[in-house]
Design a protein around this motif. Structure first.
Motif, PDB file in Angstrom:
ATOM      1  N   LEU A  40       5.095 -11.928 -45.618  1.00  0.00           N
ATOM      2  CA  LEU A  40       4.644 -10.731 -44.915  1.00  0.00           C
ATOM      3  C   LEU A  40       3.144 -10.718 -44.676  1.00  0.00           C
ATOM      4  CD1 LEU A  40       6.950  -8.054 -46.572  1.00  0.00           C
ATOM      5  CD2 LEU A  40       7.215  -9.222 -44.377  1.00  0.00           C
ATOM      6  N   ALA A  41       2.415 -11.613 -45.346  1.00  0.00           N
ATOM      7  CA  ALA A  41       0.970 -11.738 -45.100  1.00  0.00           C
ATOM      8  C   ALA A  41       0.675 -12.574 -43.860  1.00  0.00           C
ATOM      9  CB  ALA A  41       0.284 -12.349 -46.324  1.00  0.00           C
ATOM     10  N   GLN A  42       1.710 -13.194 -43.290  1.00  0.00           N
ATOM     11  CA  GLN A  42       1.504 -13.997 -42.086  1.00  0.00           C
ATOM     12  C   GLN A  42       1.201 -13.086 -40.894  1.00  0.00           C
ATOM     13  OE1 GLN A  42       4.287 -17.292 -41.506  1.00  0.00           O
ATOM     14  NE2 GLN A  42       4.816 -17.215 -43.668  1.00  0.00           N
ATOM     15  N   PRO A  43       0.583 -13.637 -39.850  1.00  0.00           N
ATOM     16  CA  PRO A  43       0.060 -12.798 -38.765  1.00  0.00           C
ATOM     17  C   PRO A  43       1.128 -11.953 -38.066  1.00  0.00           C
ATOM     18  CG  PRO A  43      -0.782 -15.037 -38.591  1.00  0.00           C
ATOM     19  CD  PRO A  43       0.270 -15.065 -39.646  1.00  0.00           C
ATOM     20  N   GLN A  44       0.711 -10.764 -37.666  1.00  0.00           N
ATOM     21  CA  GLN A  44       1.533  -9.920 -36.812  1.00  0.00           C
ATOM     22  C   GLN A  44       1.471 -10.448 -35.378  1.00  0.00           C
ATOM     23  OE1 GLN A  44       3.444  -7.336 -37.522  1.00  0.00           O
ATOM     24  NE2 GLN A  44       2.894  -6.900 -39.668  1.00  0.00           N
ATOM     25  N   PRO A  45       2.464 -10.127 -34.550  1.00  0.00           N
ATOM     26  CA  PRO A  45       2.416 -10.565 -33.147  1.00  0.00           C
ATOM     27  C   PRO A  45       1.192  -9.991 -32.436  1.00  0.00           C
ATOM     28  CG  PRO A  45       4.606  -9.746 -33.724  1.00  0.00           C
ATOM     29  CD  PRO A  45       3.710  -9.410 -34.865  1.00  0.00           C
ATOM     30  N   VAL A  46       0.606 -10.791 -31.568  1.00  0.00           N
ATOM     31  CA  VAL A  46      -0.540 -10.337 -30.773  1.00  0.00           C
ATOM     32  C   VAL A  46      -0.193 -10.265 -29.289  1.00  0.00           C
ATOM     33  CG1 VAL A  46      -2.248 -11.178 -32.413  1.00  0.00           C
ATOM     34  CG2 VAL A  46      -1.435 -12.710 -30.619  1.00  0.00           C
ATOM     35  N   VAL A  47       0.993 -10.750 -28.927  1.00  0.00           N
ATOM     36  CA  VAL A  47       1.454 -10.723 -27.541  1.00  0.00           C
ATOM     37  C   VAL A  47       2.407  -9.547 -27.369  1.00  0.00           C
ATOM     38  CG1 VAL A  47       2.758 -11.982 -25.779  1.00  0.00           C
ATOM     39  CG2 VAL A  47       1.195 -13.209 -27.302  1.00  0.00           C
ATOM     40  N   ALA A  48       2.189  -8.753 -26.334  1.00  0.00           N
ATOM     41  CA  ALA A  48       3.020  -7.561 -26.131  1.00  0.00           C
ATOM     42  C   ALA A  48       4.412  -7.910 -25.626  1.00  0.00           C
ATOM     43  CB  ALA A  48       2.329  -6.612 -25.158  1.00  0.00           C
ATOM     44  N   GLN A  49       4.500  -8.877 -24.721  1.00  0.00           N
ATOM     45  CA  GLN A  49       5.791  -9.219 -24.118  1.00  0.00           C
ATOM     46  C   GLN A  49       5.774 -10.667 -23.669  1.00  0.00           C
ATOM     47  OE1 GLN A  49       6.937  -7.140 -20.456  1.00  0.00           O
ATOM     48  NE2 GLN A  49       8.953  -6.773 -21.348  1.00  0.00           N
ATOM     49  N   MET A  50       6.903 -11.342 -23.852  1.00  0.00           N
ATOM     50  CA  MET A  50       7.002 -12.742 -23.438  1.00  0.00           C
ATOM     51  C   MET A  50       7.222 -12.838 -21.934  1.00  0.00           C
ATOM     52  SD  MET A  50       6.582 -14.395 -26.231  1.00  0.00           S
ATOM     53  CE  MET A  50       7.038 -16.071 -25.763  1.00  0.00           C
ATOM     54  N   PRO A  51       6.745 -13.917 -21.318  1.00  0.00           N
ATOM     55  CA  PRO A  51       7.012 -14.120 -19.881  1.00  0.00           C
ATOM     56  C   PRO A  51       8.498 -14.381 -19.641  1.00  0.00           C
ATOM     57  CG  PRO A  51       6.033 -16.078 -20.848  1.00  0.00           C
ATOM     58  CD  PRO A  51       5.974 -15.016 -21.900  1.00  0.00           C
ATOM     59  N   GLN A  52       8.906 -14.223 -18.387  1.00  0.00           N
ATOM     60  CA  GLN A  52      10.297 -14.451 -17.998  1.00  0.00           C
ATOM     61  C   GLN A  52      10.401 -15.792 -17.294  1.00  0.00           C
ATOM     62  OE1 GLN A  52      13.105 -11.967 -18.337  1.00  0.00           O
ATOM     63  NE2 GLN A  52      14.065 -13.976 -18.196  1.00  0.00           N
ATOM     64  N   ARG A  53      10.739 -16.847 -18.038  1.00  0.00           N
ATOM     65  CA  ARG A  53      10.881 -18.182 -17.459  1.00  0.00           C
ATOM     66  C   ARG A  53      12.335 -18.642 -17.457  1.00  0.00           C
ATOM     67  NH1 ARG A  53       6.497 -20.285 -21.626  1.00  0.00           N
ATOM     68  NH2 ARG A  53       7.819 -18.843 -22.797  1.00  0.00           N
ATOM     69  N   LEU A  54      13.086 -18.231 -18.445  1.00  0.00           N
ATOM     70  CA  LEU A  54      14.500 -18.573 -18.517  1.00  0.00           C
ATOM     71  C   LEU A  54      15.306 -17.581 -17.683  1.00  0.00           C
ATOM     72  CD1 LEU A  54      14.736 -19.226 -22.376  1.00  0.00           C
ATOM     73  CD2 LEU A  54      14.469 -20.930 -20.560  1.00  0.00           C
ATOM     74  N   ASP A  55      16.442 -18.032 -17.181  1.00  0.00           N
ATOM     75  CA  ASP A  55      17.345 -17.155 -16.421  1.00  0.00           C
ATOM     76  C   ASP A  55      18.168 -16.363 -17.433  1.00  0.00           C
ATOM     77  OD1 ASP A  55      19.265 -15.931 -14.881  1.00  0.00           O
ATOM     78  OD2 ASP A  55      19.749 -17.704 -13.686  1.00  0.00           O
ATOM     79  N   PHE A  56      17.648 -15.176 -17.805  1.00  0.00           N
ATOM     80  CA  PHE A  56      18.277 -14.444 -18.892  1.00  0.00           C
ATOM     81  C   PHE A  56      19.591 -13.793 -18.457  1.00  0.00           C
ATOM     82  CE2 PHE A  56      18.642 -10.857 -21.958  1.00  0.00           C
ATOM     83  CZ  PHE A  56      18.751 -11.625 -23.104  1.00  0.00           C
ATOM     84  N   VAL A  57      19.721 -13.459 -17.190  1.00  0.00           N
ATOM     85  CA  VAL A  57      20.996 -12.905 -16.705  1.00  0.00           C
ATOM     86  C   VAL A  57      22.104 -13.934 -16.904  1.00  0.00           C
ATOM     87  CG1 VAL A  57      22.250 -12.081 -14.678  1.00  0.00           C
ATOM     88  CG2 VAL A  57      19.893 -11.332 -15.078  1.00  0.00           C
ATOM     89  N   GLN A  58      21.848 -15.186 -16.505  1.00  0.00           N
ATOM     90  CA  GLN A  58      22.828 -16.254 -16.709  1.00  0.00           C
ATOM     91  C   GLN A  58      23.044 -16.514 -18.192  1.00  0.00           C
ATOM     92  OE1 GLN A  58      24.703 -18.116 -14.309  1.00  0.00           O
ATOM     93  NE2 GLN A  58      25.738 -18.538 -16.252  1.00  0.00           N
ATOM     94  N   GLN A  59      21.966 -16.456 -18.964  1.00  0.00           N
ATOM     95  CA  GLN A  59      22.061 -16.691 -20.409  1.00  0.00           C
ATOM     96  C   GLN A  59      22.982 -15.666 -21.066  1.00  0.00           C
ATOM     97  OE1 GLN A  59      18.238 -17.269 -22.238  1.00  0.00           O
ATOM     98  NE2 GLN A  59      19.023 -16.987 -24.309  1.00  0.00           N
ATOM     99  N   MET A  60      22.841 -14.399 -20.686  1.00  0.00           N
ATOM    100  CA  MET A  60      23.714 -13.366 -21.259  1.00  0.00           C
ATOM    101  C   MET A  60      25.159 -13.533 -20.798  1.00  0.00           C
ATOM    102  SD  MET A  60      22.515 -11.435 -23.544  1.00  0.00           S
ATOM    103  CE  MET A  60      24.003 -10.420 -23.543  1.00  0.00           C
TER     104      MET A  60
END
Length: 333
Positions: A40-60
């Motif tokens: 839990l001492a490891q860093p917290q996320p600093v990025v708000a949102q990941m980019p959309q590179r994968l086809d997530f509609v197809q993935q789901m």
């Protein structure tokens, strides 16, 4: 008659052993708590949102089919498992992967011991994308497609375990088909993980893989349940050279990426060690570096309730993009 007398040093040894036995659970728990604090001492996320590179509609859509009633939990040796095999062959063909099995995309095999020995029809589904530099060792991406199947009249759907990993594997195959890598990538949808990691084992026993020709195994097993927005990356304790790129990955991810779950009992007490818990085990046994990405156990693990409705789609998308970043980092290195 001369009486036997126990030496003082032996009495002291008995006392110390008794004290050690009495305090052993306490010491293990203290080590467990120390390890939890380290994580839990490891860093917290600093990025708000990941980019959309994968086809997530197809993935789901892929995940939903893999976890559907039609495939009935994808049990090895069951009708649903055989359907999943053939569907994966079709998907690999449509993506345009190079067939890498012993019979086209398929690598059929027969386990030789344990309950798995009774299962017929086991097979891995294997395809690759050739890297731009053929002198480099390959990266092997794995995700097991089998689950518990039909058991006592109930379907164990296995949406998180591990339709989530297989759907991510397919999404990455589509991505890298459009964005060719430096290293050759082997995409391995593995069978029999639930009954002893036989699919991963047979990659080596049938000599489809030579350990010295593999740079890294990236294993995906359970990616879609949001447990405090945490994703675990296992492997850097055993292979310290992985720590720096994984720390870089921590800074690129919107999920809480924790490096751990790979340390022995004498360091972490009762804290879980996942070093041997999934298909990466067979790579580690042959001294091949691995990173295993997965989420902590949850209430739906190995239950009929592990369904599509119980996954967190946005978390799953962010995790999948994080694992894609990991492949890109290791391919560039």
């Amino acid at each position: 008659m001369k009486l036997f007398r126990i030496p003082l040093w032996l009495w002291l040894l008995f006392v110390l052993a008794g004290l050690g036995y009495a305090f052993h659970p306490y010491l293990l728990e203290q080590l467990n708590q120390m390890e939890q604090k380290r994580l839990l001492a490891q860093p917290q996320p600093v990025v708000a949102q990941m980019p959309q590179r994968l086809d997530f509609v197809q993935q789901m859509a892929d995940l939903s089919y893999l976890a559907s009633t039609e495939l009935a939990g994808r049990g090895t040796g069951q009708a649903g498992g055989a359907k999943a095999q053939q569907w994966l062959v079709t998907e690999f063909t449509q993506i345009g992967l190079v067939a890498a099995g012993t019979e086209g995309y398929l690598q059929p095999y027969q386990p030789t011991t344990g309950k798995a020995q009774l299962m017929k029809g086991a097979a891995n589904v294997l395809g690759r994308i050739e890297g731009s530099d053929p002198s480099l060792p390959m990266l092997v991406l794995t995700a097991h497609y089998d689950h518990l199947g039909l058991h006592q009249g109930k379907i164990y759907f296995g949406a998180d375990d591990n339709a989530s990993g297989v759907a991510a594997l397919l999404a990455m195959a589509r991505y890298f088909k459009q964005h060719p890598p430096r290293h050759t990538l082997l995409f391995a949808a593995l069978d029999n993980e639930e009954t002893g990691m036989w699919g991963a084992r047979m990659l080596f026993e049938q000599e489809l893989l030579a350990p010295q020709r593999v740079k890294l195994n990236i294993n995906m097993d359970m990616l879609s349940h949001d447990t405090n927005k945490q994703l675990i990356a296992v492997g850097s304790y055993h292979y310290p050279e992985l720590e720096k790129p994984l720390q870089q990955l921590q800074q690129q991810s919107s999920v809480r990426l924790l490096l751990g779950y790979d340390r022995p009992t004498w360091l972490v007490g009762t804290h879980q060690d996942w070093t041997l818990s999934s298909d990466h085990r067979e790579f580690h046994k042959r001294a091949v570096p691995f990173v295993y990405f997965g989420v902590p156990d949850h209430a739906d693990y190995h239950q009929p309730t592990d369904t599509v409705e119980n996954i967190d789609q946005e978390f799953y998308r962010e995790v999948s993009e994080t694992v894609l970043d990991a492949v890109l980092l290791f391919d560039a290195g």
